[in-house]
Write an enzyme that holds these catalytic residues in place. Structure first.
Site, PDB file in Angstrom:
ATOM      1  N   ARG A 175       0.820  -1.226   0.000  1.00 30.44           N
ATOM      2  CA  ARG A 175       0.000   0.000   0.000  1.00 30.44           C
ATOM      3  C   ARG A 175       0.847   1.266   0.000  1.00 30.44           C
ATOM      4  O   ARG A 175       0.372   2.334  -0.338  1.00 30.44           O
ATOM      5  CB  ARG A 175      -0.847   0.037   1.284  1.00 30.44           C
ATOM      6  CG  ARG A 175      -2.095  -0.769   1.215  1.00 30.44           C
ATOM      7  CD  ARG A 175      -2.768  -0.683   2.537  1.00 30.44           C
ATOM      8  NE  ARG A 175      -1.807  -1.014   3.611  1.00 30.44           N
ATOM      9  CZ  ARG A 175      -2.115  -1.145   4.887  1.00 30.44           C
ATOM     10  NH1 ARG A 175      -3.350  -0.951   5.263  1.00 30.44           N
ATOM     11  NH2 ARG A 175      -1.218  -1.466   5.796  1.00 30.44           N
ATOM     12  N   LYS A 206       0.485 -20.083   6.431  1.00 30.13           N
ATOM     13  CA  LYS A 206      -0.192 -19.985   7.702  1.00 30.13           C
ATOM     14  C   LYS A 206      -0.147 -18.583   8.295  1.00 30.13           C
ATOM     15  O   LYS A 206       0.830 -17.883   8.049  1.00 30.13           O
ATOM     16  CB  LYS A 206       0.369 -21.009   8.687  1.00 30.13           C
ATOM     17  CG  LYS A 206       1.773 -20.705   9.165  1.00 30.13           C
ATOM     18  CD  LYS A 206       2.297 -21.802  10.032  1.00 30.13           C
ATOM     19  CE  LYS A 206       1.779 -21.680  11.435  1.00 30.13           C
ATOM     20  NZ  LYS A 206       2.597 -20.810  12.293  1.00 30.13           N
ATOM     21  N   HIS A 244       6.408 -24.201   6.191  1.00 33.55           N
ATOM     22  CA  HIS A 244       7.850 -24.099   5.915  1.00 33.55           C
ATOM     23  C   HIS A 244       8.625 -25.332   6.407  1.00 33.55           C
ATOM     24  O   HIS A 244       9.734 -25.581   5.953  1.00 33.55           O
ATOM     25  CB  HIS A 244       8.434 -22.779   6.427  1.00 33.55           C
ATOM     26  CG  HIS A 244       8.703 -22.732   7.892  1.00 33.55           C
ATOM     27  ND1 HIS A 244       7.748 -22.435   8.822  1.00 33.55           N
ATOM     28  CD2 HIS A 244       9.850 -22.950   8.601  1.00 33.55           C
ATOM     29  CE1 HIS A 244       8.277 -22.469  10.025  1.00 33.55           C
ATOM     30  NE2 HIS A 244       9.558 -22.772   9.927  1.00 33.55           N
ATOM     31  N   LYS A 297      12.253 -27.988   4.816  1.00 35.93           N
ATOM     32  CA  LYS A 297      13.509 -28.290   5.512  1.00 35.93           C
ATOM     33  C   LYS A 297      14.138 -29.553   4.916  1.00 35.93           C
ATOM     34  O   LYS A 297      13.431 -30.530   4.638  1.00 35.93           O
ATOM     35  CB  LYS A 297      13.252 -28.473   7.014  1.00 35.93           C
ATOM     36  CG  LYS A 297      12.809 -27.153   7.679  1.00 35.93           C
ATOM     37  CD  LYS A 297      12.756 -27.255   9.173  1.00 35.93           C
ATOM     38  CE  LYS A 297      12.130 -26.018   9.789  1.00 35.93           C
ATOM     39  NZ  LYS A 297      13.072 -25.058  10.331  1.00 35.93           N
ATOM     40  N   GLU A 325      11.820 -24.934  21.267  1.00 43.35           N
ATOM     41  CA  GLU A 325      12.380 -23.621  20.947  1.00 43.35           C
ATOM     42  C   GLU A 325      12.818 -22.939  22.231  1.00 43.35           C
ATOM     43  O   GLU A 325      12.211 -23.167  23.290  1.00 43.35           O
ATOM     44  CB  GLU A 325      11.315 -22.738  20.291  1.00 43.35           C
ATOM     45  CG  GLU A 325      10.762 -23.289  18.997  1.00 43.35           C
ATOM     46  CD  GLU A 325       9.794 -22.298  18.372  1.00 43.35           C
ATOM     47  OE1 GLU A 325      10.257 -21.490  17.560  1.00 43.35           O
ATOM     48  OE2 GLU A 325       8.600 -22.331  18.701  1.00 43.35           O
ATOM     49  N   ASP A 361      -0.579 -22.974  16.478  1.00 40.45           N
ATOM     50  CA  ASP A 361       0.582 -22.342  15.840  1.00 40.45           C
ATOM     51  C   ASP A 361       1.594 -23.382  15.333  1.00 40.45           C
ATOM     52  O   ASP A 361       2.239 -23.169  14.308  1.00 40.45           O
ATOM     53  CB  ASP A 361       1.263 -21.405  16.857  1.00 40.45           C
ATOM     54  CG  ASP A 361       2.420 -20.632  16.254  1.00 40.45           C
ATOM     55  OD1 ASP A 361       2.271 -20.110  15.138  1.00 40.45           O
ATOM     56  OD2 ASP A 361       3.495 -20.555  16.897  1.00 40.45           O
ATOM     57  N   HIS A 379       3.110 -27.891  11.556  1.00 41.34           N
ATOM     58  CA  HIS A 379       4.454 -28.464  11.467  1.00 41.34           C
ATOM     59  C   HIS A 379       4.536 -29.894  12.055  1.00 41.34           C
ATOM     60  O   HIS A 379       5.051 -30.810  11.426  1.00 41.34           O
ATOM     61  CB  HIS A 379       5.482 -27.574  12.172  1.00 41.34           C
ATOM     62  CG  HIS A 379       5.412 -26.133  11.755  1.00 41.34           C
ATOM     63  ND1 HIS A 379       5.138 -25.742  10.465  1.00 41.34           N
ATOM     64  CD2 HIS A 379       5.580 -24.978  12.453  1.00 41.34           C
ATOM     65  CE1 HIS A 379       5.157 -24.416  10.394  1.00 41.34           C
ATOM     66  NE2 HIS A 379       5.405 -23.926  11.588  1.00 41.34           N
ATOM     67  N   LYS A 414       7.717 -23.342  23.616  1.00 44.83           N
ATOM     68  CA  LYS A 414       8.637 -22.198  23.590  1.00 44.83           C
ATOM     69  C   LYS A 414       9.332 -22.111  24.944  1.00 44.83           C
ATOM     70  O   LYS A 414       8.855 -22.653  25.937  1.00 44.83           O
ATOM     71  CB  LYS A 414       7.850 -20.915  23.334  1.00 44.83           C
ATOM     72  CG  LYS A 414       7.146 -20.943  21.988  1.00 44.83           C
ATOM     73  CD  LYS A 414       6.998 -19.572  21.395  1.00 44.83           C
ATOM     74  CE  LYS A 414       6.309 -19.599  20.057  1.00 44.83           C
ATOM     75  NZ  LYS A 414       7.148 -20.095  18.954  1.00 44.83           N
TER      76      LYS A 414
HETATM   77  C1  BG6 Z   1       6.252 -20.705  12.950  1.00 43.62           C
HETATM   78  C2  BG6 Z   1       5.555 -20.373  14.246  1.00 43.62           C
HETATM   79  O1  BG6 Z   1       5.360 -21.301  12.053  1.00 43.62           O
HETATM   80  O2  BG6 Z   1       7.324 -21.614  13.209  1.00 43.62           O
HETATM   81  C3  BG6 Z   1       6.525 -19.790  15.243  1.00 43.62           C
HETATM   82  O3  BG6 Z   1       4.522 -19.435  13.993  1.00 43.62           O
HETATM   83  C4  BG6 Z   1       7.713 -20.712  15.433  1.00 43.62           C
HETATM   84  O4  BG6 Z   1       5.888 -19.570  16.504  1.00 43.62           O
HETATM   85  C5  BG6 Z   1       8.310 -21.090  14.069  1.00 43.62           C
HETATM   86  O5  BG6 Z   1       8.674 -20.028  16.216  1.00 43.62           O
HETATM   87  C6  BG6 Z   1       9.366 -22.163  14.243  1.00 43.62           C
HETATM   88  O6  BG6 Z   1      10.022 -22.370  13.017  1.00 43.62           O
HETATM   89  P1  BG6 Z   1      11.525 -22.905  12.969  1.00 43.62           P
HETATM   90  O7  BG6 Z   1      11.796 -23.089  11.528  1.00 43.62           O
HETATM   91  O8  BG6 Z   1      12.358 -21.827  13.614  1.00 43.62           O
HETATM   92  O9  BG6 Z   1      11.551 -24.164  13.766  1.00 43.62           O
END
Ligand code: BG6
Length: 471
Positions: free
Chosen positions: A43, A143, A173, A177, A211, A230, A235, A338
């Site tokens: 925008r 997502k 994503h 990997k 994480e 999330d 994943h 986390k």
């Molecule tokens: C994302 C989540 O999809 O994946 C995040 O929204 C998370 O909360 C992230 O931290 C983790 O991805 P990776 O590749 O760092 O393991």
């Protein structure tokens, strides 16, 4: 072949942090057709030189030593910026003129919707109204694709009004990997693996993504979403699917995705009947990460400008069963959170002991697929100690690391780079199909409902710990 990539949200965080660096590499490494153009739209009014300065600064930052002035010079020539007001007629005409789609084009057009899902409707409608959705075009979304089954259906419908399923690339994503893409190779290239890949030989499977980061300025989104939606819905379920799927008819995208869908459809529901013994939800309290004190979740989110109610879970553990011939009775432990002790993601396959046990063996055979930070596959074999004074009973677990390549010598492309390369090639293997996403939401929704209906308590774990355990 002409390739046009149009990034909506073209100067947003994802574009600058992941998409443009990935495209830089693809361009540098000759993975994009000679006649390629990348148009970033948003925008904001921005002269081209300001846009280029911004992209250059970010690339230099994110690529570090891989950034080169020479490569940048060539790459910047394919970069363009346009302001597009989604509701503005003239702006869409501009895009139409720019793309100039002819009836017999030898070209690909990729629309990357790096925007909030609430903008999918206006963008997809405008692309259709302006005939910018020919068969040679592809749309990439990612997502959050919904927050439950109902909203995911709506997103699927919005996309389906303008694009066929063959044109839609839903990114998770994790599927980009290296280690995840290696799972099918590992399973189906080795007789050794495939013959033991079932309930007769496997005792349990642990899928862990831990994480050390907290909610990192995303309190508003995160507290509403929680770790189940999330991380698990996407994943972790994708990892589970790849481990559990039956051999596909072929390696064609839809054959693989058919098998993944079957896994989800065979998951035993976690609902009011078994929620207490099959799940944990928890939030971190204050603790230490790398010896540095960190705040608990509720204090973390209190620091942020949004008013949130503090109900989002930052940790989930699930005990999951796949009810089919191959897996009946084998527990899959899914765990993610986390502010845990370390950043790592791995899949650990734990084998049963042999039927006749001559040795009093406390350990087990394991196959460990490390997804991050290291990229290794290792096998734990139990054997006699080679040296020393022990008898045959003096055994140890011998861990053999089987690297699929030396990551110190080879640059391992990031997930987005791999996935963008697949979109350019037109291969949907590593993208999530519409029916798959709906099935996974349905299964996840039942867990959330059961947490509510059975008032499952939110547990606590100190930041820097391994989190609570289901076993
Ligand atoms: C994302 C989540 O999809 O994946 C995040 O929204 C998370 O909360 C992230 O931290 C983790 O991805 P990776 O590749 O760092 O393991």
């Amino acid at each position: 072949m002409v390739l046009d990539i149009v990034i909506f949200g073209g100067i947003g965080d994802l574009a600058l942090r992941k998409l443009l660096p990935s495209l830089y590499y693809l361009h540098r490494d000759g993975q994009m057709p000679g006649q390629s153009r990348i148009l970033c739209v948003s925008r904001a009014e921005k002269p081209r030189h300001e846009f280029l300065d911004l992209v250059k600064e970010k690339l230099a930052h994110f690529l570090g030593q891989d950034f080169s002035e020479e490569v940048w010079k060539a790459f910047s020539e394919v970069l363009l910026y346009e302001k597009i007001d989604l509701a503005g007629y003239d702006d869409w005409v501009k895009l139409k003129d720019y793309l100039n789609i002819g009836p017999t084009d030898n070209r690909n057009i990729i629309y990357y919707l790096s925007v909030t899902p609430s903008l999918f409707t206006p963008i997809c409608e405008q692309l259709k109204t302006n005939n910018l959705n020919p068969d040679c075009s592809r749309v990439v979304v990612e997502k959050p694709l919904g927050e439950d089954h109902e909203s995911a259906c709506q997103i699927n419908d919005i996309l389906a009004k303008s694009f066929s399923e063959k044109q839609i690339y839903r990114i998770d994503h994790y599927l980009g990997k290296e280690a995840v893409q290696n799972i099918l190779h590992l399973r189906f290239s080795n007789h050794l693996m495939e013959t033991v890949w079932n309930k007769d030989h496997i005792e349990k499977i642990e899928i862990t993504v831990s994480e050390t980061v907290g909610v990192e300025g995303r309190a508003g989104f995160f507290d509403r979403t929680g770790t189940l939606r999330d991380m698990v819905q996407n994943h972790l379920m994708q990892l589970l699917n790849y481990i559990a799927l039956e051999p596909p008819k072929s390696l064609e995208a839809d054959h693989i995705r058919d098998e993944k869908l079957k896994v989800i459809n065979h998951l035993v529901p976690i609902d009011a009947g078994n929620i207490a013994q099959s799940s944990i939800r928890a939030q971190y309290s204050a603790g230490k990460i790398d010896d540095k004190p960190v705040m608990g979740y509720l204090d973390d989110i209190a620091e942020q400008p949004y008013k949130v109610d503090g109900k989002g879970e930052t940790f989930v553990a699930l005990k999951v069963f796949v009810d089919n011939e191959r897996w009946r009775g084998v527990p899959f432990y899914l765990k993610t959170g986390k502010r845990l002790d370390r950043r790592h993601a791995e899949i650990c396959i734990i084998f049963k002991p042999p039927e006749t046990q001559f040795y009093d063996e406390p350990d087990s055979n394991q196959l460990i697929i490390q997804i991050q930070p290291e990229l290794t596959v290792s096998i734990n074999l139990l054997m006699k100690k080679l040296l020393g004074t022990g008898s045959a009973l003096n055994k140890h677990q011998n861990q053999m690391d089987l690297h699929s390549g030396d990551t110190k010598k080879v640059r391992v492309p990031e997930a987005y780079e791999r996935l963008l390369r697949e979109v350019i090639k037109g291969d949907q293997t590593y993208f999530v199909r519409g029916d798959e996403i709906l099935a996974s939401w349905k299964w996840i929704d039942a867990i959330r409902e059961a947490w509510q209906s059975e008032s499952i308590e939110m547990q606590e774990y100190p930041a820097g710990s391994i989190g609570p355990s289901l076993e």
